[in-house]
Write an enzyme that holds these catalytic residues in place. Sequence first.
Site, PDB file in Angstrom:
ATOM      1  N   SER A 147       0.836  -1.200   0.000  1.00 32.69           N
ATOM      2  CA  SER A 147       0.000   0.000   0.000  1.00 32.69           C
ATOM      3  C   SER A 147       0.876   1.256   0.000  1.00 32.69           C
ATOM      4  CB  SER A 147      -0.969  -0.065   1.183  1.00 32.69           C
ATOM      5  OG  SER A 147      -1.993   0.890   1.039  1.00 32.69           O
ATOM      6  N   ASP A 223      -9.980  -5.575  -3.572  1.00 30.10           N
ATOM      7  CA  ASP A 223      -9.356  -4.579  -2.686  1.00 30.10           C
ATOM      8  C   ASP A 223     -10.272  -3.371  -2.531  1.00 30.10           C
ATOM      9  OD1 ASP A 223      -7.753  -2.422  -1.710  1.00 30.10           O
ATOM     10  OD2 ASP A 223      -5.949  -3.426  -2.444  1.00 30.10           O
ATOM     11  N   HIS A 256      -7.385  -5.960   0.657  1.00 28.23           N
ATOM     12  CA  HIS A 256      -6.193  -5.138   0.924  1.00 28.23           C
ATOM     13  C   HIS A 256      -5.422  -5.616   2.163  1.00 28.23           C
ATOM     14  CE1 HIS A 256      -4.060  -1.418  -0.114  1.00 28.23           C
ATOM     15  NE2 HIS A 256      -4.027  -1.069   1.158  1.00 28.23           N
TER      16      HIS A 256
END
Lengths: 279, 279
Positions: A147, A223, A256
């Site tokens: 991320s 995600d 995620h």
Amino acid sequence: MRQIEHIKESGGWLNRYTHDSACCHCEMTFSVYLPPAASTRKVPALYFLSGLTCTDDNVRVKAGAQRYAAALGIALVMPDTSPRGEGVADDPDRYDLGQGAGFYINATCEPWASHYQMYDYVTRELPALVEAELPLIPGLKSITGHSMGGHGALICAFKNPGAYQSVSAFAPICNPVNCGWGEGCLSAYLGDDREAWNAWDATALVKAGAKPLPLLIDQGTGDEFLAEQLHPRALVDACLERNIPIQFRMQEDYDHSYHFIASFIGEHLAFHARHLQSD
Amino acid sequence: MRQIEHIKESGGWLNRYTHDSACCHCEMTFSVYLPPAASTRKVPALYFLSGLTCTDDNVRVKAGAQRYAAALGIALVMPDTSPRGEGVADDPDRYDLGQGAGFYINATCEPWASHYQMYDYVTRELPALVEAELPLIPGLKSITGHSMGGHGALICAFKNPGAYQSVSAFAPICNPVNCGWGEGCLSAYLGDDREAWNAWDATALVKAGAKPLPLLIDQGTGDEFLAEQLHPRALVDACLERNIPIQFRMQEDYDHSYHFIASFIGEHLAFHARHLQSD
């Protein structure tokens, strides 16, 4: 460099350290996993940059990387995501600005600039420190992240040709100048001149001529941040435009979380191992 | 049975459920990992019982078991460590009694007996529920656990001959009638008659004639609870006395944490897989 934890895992040692950072002007904490091979020789290193709200602790507990690092003879270097401490600027009402959200850039605007020099920290100060103090092969390293940390890994690699043998990322923020997380941090840390932001944007760096290196990105189709924050298409398009080799894999249904990272961390370690062979 | 989470991992699905427990008279939460094979056929199950203070969440995040379960085609069933909720007795000043510390026994003393029926829950109610609702092969199961959950796995296996194909444990409480954690819980849940405690003590069950089954125990030499709480020697001696096959492995320098579990979970999954073959 003070060792504050020392835990056996997969035949090697998971250590945690604090030190007084010259870049960030505060005490910083990081973890290093030394594989069994490091007890008899120096080994290459893979840096893992973590995402928003994380410390060095999340990846070492949740990703399951240590068993692969042990088998492959690679050290894992796991820095924190920002400077920390009472004297360090913060926005306690926000998870995506200030402490826990250093964005791996060098801030130029106060109150952030005094401490938020995470780019220099992860690319220069930390490697010099751990290569001097631990059984690591100087200069033989690769980088990955998740991320915000995937963004960090990409810009560290693109901005330092030759410094990393390979780069990978899990669900990276690919085009921070064009997403809420990025705009929030870049405007605070760098000011309103959007042109200056491009030096810290993976997609802009590729467009501006970044040198290719082995590059692997995994992204889950499930995600929850894909549509609003991550923009992998911008980076893939920029790579295709410049004919830069990229392995970009959309992974069906993954979200995620660290469950996504844990699912593919072994493949990322194997990818980096192929490029970290010193023999 | 209500699904409250559904997360892709290692090609399969990590699901979390709540249901109204008839045994425990409260809402219970548990997690199940279904490997990719479960999308086309029924699979065997490995139950993982967690330790003091844990919920079903610790093992699924920290142990790294899912990747092995995926590869081996085994489901993981991960119950909570106690009944929970506002109406459920607790001792909020103690981490080792009440909620988070069910000890996998059936309490007979109030205020615990109304809800603390974790032995019936994990050996009867939960298997019946998940075998009815999920693609699991009825009756084909093994069991493992950590610390208090290692104790739980051992007593569930020893008290139910034929119900589990194999049992393993990480740093189990082997002789709870003779350690602080055990004495605290057993005296509260069962009262002061120490003779009654022996029905919930792995070492006592072996001495009393428990039927052998494939049995693997890992214990770290650096475990901070080894000397005071775990007493593996009592169990090993009881097994040797009765000529019961046991694989007992002292693992040098490992502590009591999930870093220890993560180091050996793959070997435990492989051990159980050998005994869960249904073909």
